[in-house]
Design a protein around this motif. Structure first.
Motif, PDB file in Angstrom:
ATOM      1  N   ILE A  14      10.048   6.121   2.794  1.00  0.00           N
ATOM      2  CA  ILE A  14       8.735   5.821   2.186  1.00  0.00           C
ATOM      3  C   ILE A  14       7.578   6.404   2.776  1.00  0.00           C
ATOM      4  CG2 ILE A  14       7.351   3.944   1.426  1.00  0.00           C
ATOM      5  CD1 ILE A  14       9.685   2.444   0.815  1.00  0.00           C
ATOM      6  N   ALA A  15       7.340   6.211   3.991  1.00  0.00           N
ATOM      7  CA  ALA A  15       6.257   7.047   4.536  1.00  0.00           C
ATOM      8  C   ALA A  15       6.384   8.326   4.389  1.00  0.00           C
ATOM      9  CB  ALA A  15       6.096   6.462   6.108  1.00  0.00           C
ATOM     10  N   VAL A  16       7.390   8.966   4.721  1.00  0.00           N
ATOM     11  CA  VAL A  16       7.526  10.666   4.711  1.00  0.00           C
ATOM     12  C   VAL A  16       7.300  10.997   3.212  1.00  0.00           C
ATOM     13  CG1 VAL A  16       9.375  12.379   5.104  1.00  0.00           C
ATOM     14  CG2 VAL A  16       9.181  10.739   6.606  1.00  0.00           C
ATOM     15  N   SER A  17       7.672  10.159   2.148  1.00  0.00           N
ATOM     16  CA  SER A  17       7.241  10.589   0.944  1.00  0.00           C
ATOM     17  C   SER A  17       5.918  10.710   0.715  1.00  0.00           C
ATOM     18  CB  SER A  17       8.019   9.615  -0.053  1.00  0.00           C
ATOM     19  OG  SER A  17       7.519   8.222  -0.224  1.00  0.00           O
ATOM     20  N   ILE A  18       5.030   9.764   1.305  1.00  0.00           N
ATOM     21  CA  ILE A  18       3.626   9.910   1.072  1.00  0.00           C
ATOM     22  C   ILE A  18       3.127  11.075   1.790  1.00  0.00           C
ATOM     23  CG2 ILE A  18       1.281   8.618   1.749  1.00  0.00           C
ATOM     24  CD1 ILE A  18       3.080   6.059   1.769  1.00  0.00           C
ATOM     25  N   VAL A  19       3.522  11.262   3.193  1.00  0.00           N
ATOM     26  CA  VAL A  19       2.982  12.599   3.695  1.00  0.00           C
ATOM     27  C   VAL A  19       3.260  13.796   3.002  1.00  0.00           C
ATOM     28  CG1 VAL A  19       3.472  14.161   5.667  1.00  0.00           C
ATOM     29  CG2 VAL A  19       3.337  11.408   5.950  1.00  0.00           C
ATOM     30  N   ALA A  61       5.493  -1.379 -13.474  1.00  0.00           N
ATOM     31  CA  ALA A  61       4.442  -1.241 -12.578  1.00  0.00           C
ATOM     32  C   ALA A  61       4.456   0.216 -11.889  1.00  0.00           C
ATOM     33  CB  ALA A  61       4.654  -2.276 -11.546  1.00  0.00           C
ATOM     34  N   THR A  62       5.457   0.906 -11.903  1.00  0.00           N
ATOM     35  CA  THR A  62       5.718   2.081 -11.412  1.00  0.00           C
ATOM     36  C   THR A  62       5.032   2.989 -12.136  1.00  0.00           C
ATOM     37  OG1 THR A  62       7.515   1.563  -9.930  1.00  0.00           O
ATOM     38  CG2 THR A  62       7.224   4.104 -10.558  1.00  0.00           C
ATOM     39  N   ALA A  63       5.477   2.883 -13.476  1.00  0.00           N
ATOM     40  CA  ALA A  63       5.063   3.902 -14.742  1.00  0.00           C
ATOM     41  C   ALA A  63       3.536   3.701 -14.931  1.00  0.00           C
ATOM     42  CB  ALA A  63       5.749   3.501 -15.866  1.00  0.00           C
ATOM     43  N   ALA A  64       2.878   2.560 -14.704  1.00  0.00           N
ATOM     44  CA  ALA A  64       1.506   2.365 -14.717  1.00  0.00           C
ATOM     45  C   ALA A  64       0.799   3.274 -13.406  1.00  0.00           C
ATOM     46  CB  ALA A  64       1.110   0.891 -14.808  1.00  0.00           C
ATOM     47  N   LEU A  65       1.454   3.144 -12.331  1.00  0.00           N
ATOM     48  CA  LEU A  65       0.967   3.679 -11.199  1.00  0.00           C
ATOM     49  C   LEU A  65       0.775   5.163 -11.311  1.00  0.00           C
ATOM     50  CD1 LEU A  65       2.153   1.394  -8.177  1.00  0.00           C
ATOM     51  CD2 LEU A  65      -0.211   1.865  -9.085  1.00  0.00           C
ATOM     52  N   HIS A  66       2.053   5.713 -11.999  1.00  0.00           N
ATOM     53  CA  HIS A  66       2.107   7.216 -12.065  1.00  0.00           C
ATOM     54  C   HIS A  66       0.990   7.536 -13.264  1.00  0.00           C
ATOM     55  CE1 HIS A  66       5.681   7.517  -9.965  1.00  0.00           C
ATOM     56  NE2 HIS A  66       6.353   7.188 -10.992  1.00  0.00           N
ATOM     57  N   GLY A  67       0.722   6.613 -14.205  1.00  0.00           N
ATOM     58  CA  GLY A  67      -0.170   6.979 -15.070  1.00  0.00           C
ATOM     59  C   GLY A  67      -1.681   6.829 -14.603  1.00  0.00           C
ATOM     60  N   LEU A 121       0.852  -1.033  -0.040  1.00  0.00           N
ATOM     61  CA  LEU A 121      -0.058   0.163  -0.122  1.00  0.00           C
ATOM     62  C   LEU A 121       0.848   1.221  -0.057  1.00  0.00           C
ATOM     63  CD1 LEU A 121      -2.802   1.388  -0.088  1.00  0.00           C
ATOM     64  CD2 LEU A 121      -2.765   1.357   2.643  1.00  0.00           C
ATOM     65  N   ASP A 122       1.912   1.364   0.571  1.00  0.00           N
ATOM     66  CA  ASP A 122       2.872   2.143   0.793  1.00  0.00           C
ATOM     67  C   ASP A 122       3.462   2.795  -0.544  1.00  0.00           C
ATOM     68  OD1 ASP A 122       4.503   0.085   0.741  1.00  0.00           O
ATOM     69  OD2 ASP A 122       5.742   0.813   2.127  1.00  0.00           O
ATOM     70  N   HIS A 123       3.745   1.847  -1.380  1.00  0.00           N
ATOM     71  CA  HIS A 123       4.213   2.101  -2.750  1.00  0.00           C
ATOM     72  C   HIS A 123       3.350   2.518  -3.669  1.00  0.00           C
ATOM     73  CE1 HIS A 123       8.018   0.562  -2.018  1.00  0.00           C
ATOM     74  NE2 HIS A 123       7.760  -0.850  -1.595  1.00  0.00           N
ATOM     75  N   VAL A 124       1.956   1.920  -3.563  1.00  0.00           N
ATOM     76  CA  VAL A 124       0.819   2.035  -4.498  1.00  0.00           C
ATOM     77  C   VAL A 124       0.490   3.810  -4.051  1.00  0.00           C
ATOM     78  CG1 VAL A 124      -1.563   2.038  -4.878  1.00  0.00           C
ATOM     79  CG2 VAL A 124       0.168   0.071  -4.814  1.00  0.00           C
ATOM     80  N   LEU A 125       0.214   3.958  -2.804  1.00  0.00           N
ATOM     81  CA  LEU A 125       0.044   5.481  -2.476  1.00  0.00           C
ATOM     82  C   LEU A 125       1.002   6.375  -2.985  1.00  0.00           C
ATOM     83  CD1 LEU A 125      -1.245   5.074   0.961  1.00  0.00           C
ATOM     84  CD2 LEU A 125      -2.653   5.495  -0.840  1.00  0.00           C
ATOM     85  N   ALA A 126       2.276   6.034  -2.759  1.00  0.00           N
ATOM     86  CA  ALA A 126       3.327   7.187  -3.135  1.00  0.00           C
ATOM     87  C   ALA A 126       3.253   7.297  -4.738  1.00  0.00           C
ATOM     88  CB  ALA A 126       4.628   6.508  -2.523  1.00  0.00           C
ATOM     89  N   MET A 127       3.285   6.234  -5.401  1.00  0.00           N
ATOM     90  CA  MET A 127       3.559   6.419  -6.843  1.00  0.00           C
ATOM     91  C   MET A 127       2.392   6.773  -7.486  1.00  0.00           C
ATOM     92  SD  MET A 127       5.520   2.817  -7.269  1.00  0.00           S
ATOM     93  CE  MET A 127       6.887   2.841  -6.231  1.00  0.00           C
ATOM     94  N   VAL A 128       0.962   6.608  -7.204  1.00  0.00           N
ATOM     95  CA  VAL A 128      -0.209   7.051  -7.744  1.00  0.00           C
ATOM     96  C   VAL A 128      -0.038   8.832  -7.357  1.00  0.00           C
ATOM     97  CG1 VAL A 128      -2.766   7.526  -7.429  1.00  0.00           C
ATOM     98  CG2 VAL A 128      -1.574   5.059  -7.661  1.00  0.00           C
ATOM     99  N   ALA A 129       0.431   8.992  -6.172  1.00  0.00           N
ATOM    100  CA  ALA A 129       0.438  10.341  -5.660  1.00  0.00           C
ATOM    101  C   ALA A 129       1.414  11.448  -6.571  1.00  0.00           C
ATOM    102  CB  ALA A 129       0.974  10.499  -4.207  1.00  0.00           C
ATOM    103  N   VAL A 130       2.668  10.656  -6.861  1.00  0.00           N
ATOM    104  CA  VAL A 130       3.374  11.211  -7.921  1.00  0.00           C
ATOM    105  C   VAL A 130       2.685  11.862  -9.204  1.00  0.00           C
ATOM    106  CG1 VAL A 130       5.613  11.128  -9.470  1.00  0.00           C
ATOM    107  CG2 VAL A 130       5.790  10.425  -6.971  1.00  0.00           C
ATOM    108  N   GLY A 131       2.088  10.875  -9.781  1.00  0.00           N
ATOM    109  CA  GLY A 131       1.023  11.075 -10.850  1.00  0.00           C
ATOM    110  C   GLY A 131       0.039  11.961 -10.710  1.00  0.00           C
ATOM    111  N   LEU A 132      -0.430  11.924  -9.575  1.00  0.00           N
ATOM    112  CA  LEU A 132      -1.490  13.126  -9.283  1.00  0.00           C
ATOM    113  C   LEU A 132      -1.178  14.329  -9.339  1.00  0.00           C
ATOM    114  CD1 LEU A 132      -4.583  13.575  -8.568  1.00  0.00           C
ATOM    115  CD2 LEU A 132      -3.966  12.792  -6.090  1.00  0.00           C
ATOM    116  N   TRP A 133       0.043  14.501  -8.351  1.00  0.00           N
ATOM    117  CA  TRP A 133       0.669  15.728  -8.216  1.00  0.00           C
ATOM    118  C   TRP A 133       1.342  16.376  -9.735  1.00  0.00           C
ATOM    119  CZ3 TRP A 133       6.160  17.092  -6.078  1.00  0.00           C
ATOM    120  CH2 TRP A 133       6.230  18.346  -5.909  1.00  0.00           C
ATOM    121  N   ALA A 134       1.757  15.469 -10.165  1.00  0.00           N
ATOM    122  CA  ALA A 134       2.317  15.717 -11.461  1.00  0.00           C
ATOM    123  C   ALA A 134       0.998  16.400 -12.610  1.00  0.00           C
ATOM    124  CB  ALA A 134       2.993  14.876 -12.175  1.00  0.00           C
ATOM    125  N   GLY A 135      -0.095  15.753 -12.654  1.00  0.00           N
ATOM    126  CA  GLY A 135      -1.382  15.948 -13.218  1.00  0.00           C
ATOM    127  C   GLY A 135      -1.767  17.434 -12.804  1.00  0.00           C
TER     128      GLY A 135
END
Length: 188
Positions: A91-96, A148-154, A39-53
């Motif tokens: 990893i956790a700090v990156s999510i915050v 997988a990471t690129a897909a989560l960013h997408g 979950l930590d990876h999913v949250l952070a990687m989707v967040a990168v895409g969300l923030w970028a978008g």
């Protein structure tokens, strides 16, 4: 003649690697699954895409590219036996921090946002690389976690486009949810 041909063909045959858990077969599959099963990876990687978008413009490419490139290097470092104390905390700090950036509608200069994503990627990439399965090909495993990471960013970019179009306030709420999730992960 048939016996000679059979022996020749048998001698030339390469292993089929039909069994799972062998070499590149396991490496690619495990690499694809690793970012998706935490979950930590999913949250952070989707967040990168969300923030970028949500920032838009060149950030839509720069933030994910900075993350993926740095993550690949950090993964290789871990596979080579490198050490990074506190990777799970990072990893956790990156999510915050990503959650705060989204909630506060942070729109830093392009290089600063990309740098932040690259710094976060060090922790995620190290964690991925450190968990290279024993019998897996490092190259295949890395290819899997990169895909997988690129897909989560997408997915995050897609989410940003929908939220910006239909419910911009929900993006800020999602950022707040990420902050809470990151704090919960930090708390244990």
């Amino acid at each position: 003649m048939a016996v000679a041909l059979t022996l020749l063909l048998t001698g030339l045959a390469a292993p089929a690697l039909a069994h799972t858990g062998v070499g590149s077969v396991e490496g690619l599959a495990q690499g694809l699954l690793h970012p998706l099963t935490g979950l930590d990876h999913v949250l952070a990687m989707v967040a990168v895409g969300l923030w970028a978008g949500l920032v838009g413009g060149k950030a839509r490419i720069a933030y994910p590219v900075a993350f993926v490139a740095t993550m690949a290097l950090a993964g290789a470092w871990a596979m080579a036996g490198g050490e990074l104390p506190g990777a799970e905390i990072g990893i956790a700090v990156s999510i915050v921090i990503l959650g705060l950036a989204i909630a506060l509608k942070a729109s830093p200069p392009l290089a600063a946002g990309a740098l932040a994503c690259g710094i976060f990627a060090i922790f995620h990439g190290f964690a991925h690389g450190a968990e290279l399965p024993e019998n897996a090909s490092g190259f295949a495993y890395a290819a899997g976690f990169i895909i997988a990471t690129a897909a989560l960013h997408g997915a995050g970019l897609f989410l940003a486009a929908r939220l910006a179009q239909h419910a911009p306030v929900l993006a800020r709420v999602a950022g707040g949810g990420l902050v809470l999730a990151g704090v919960a992960i930090l708390a244990g």
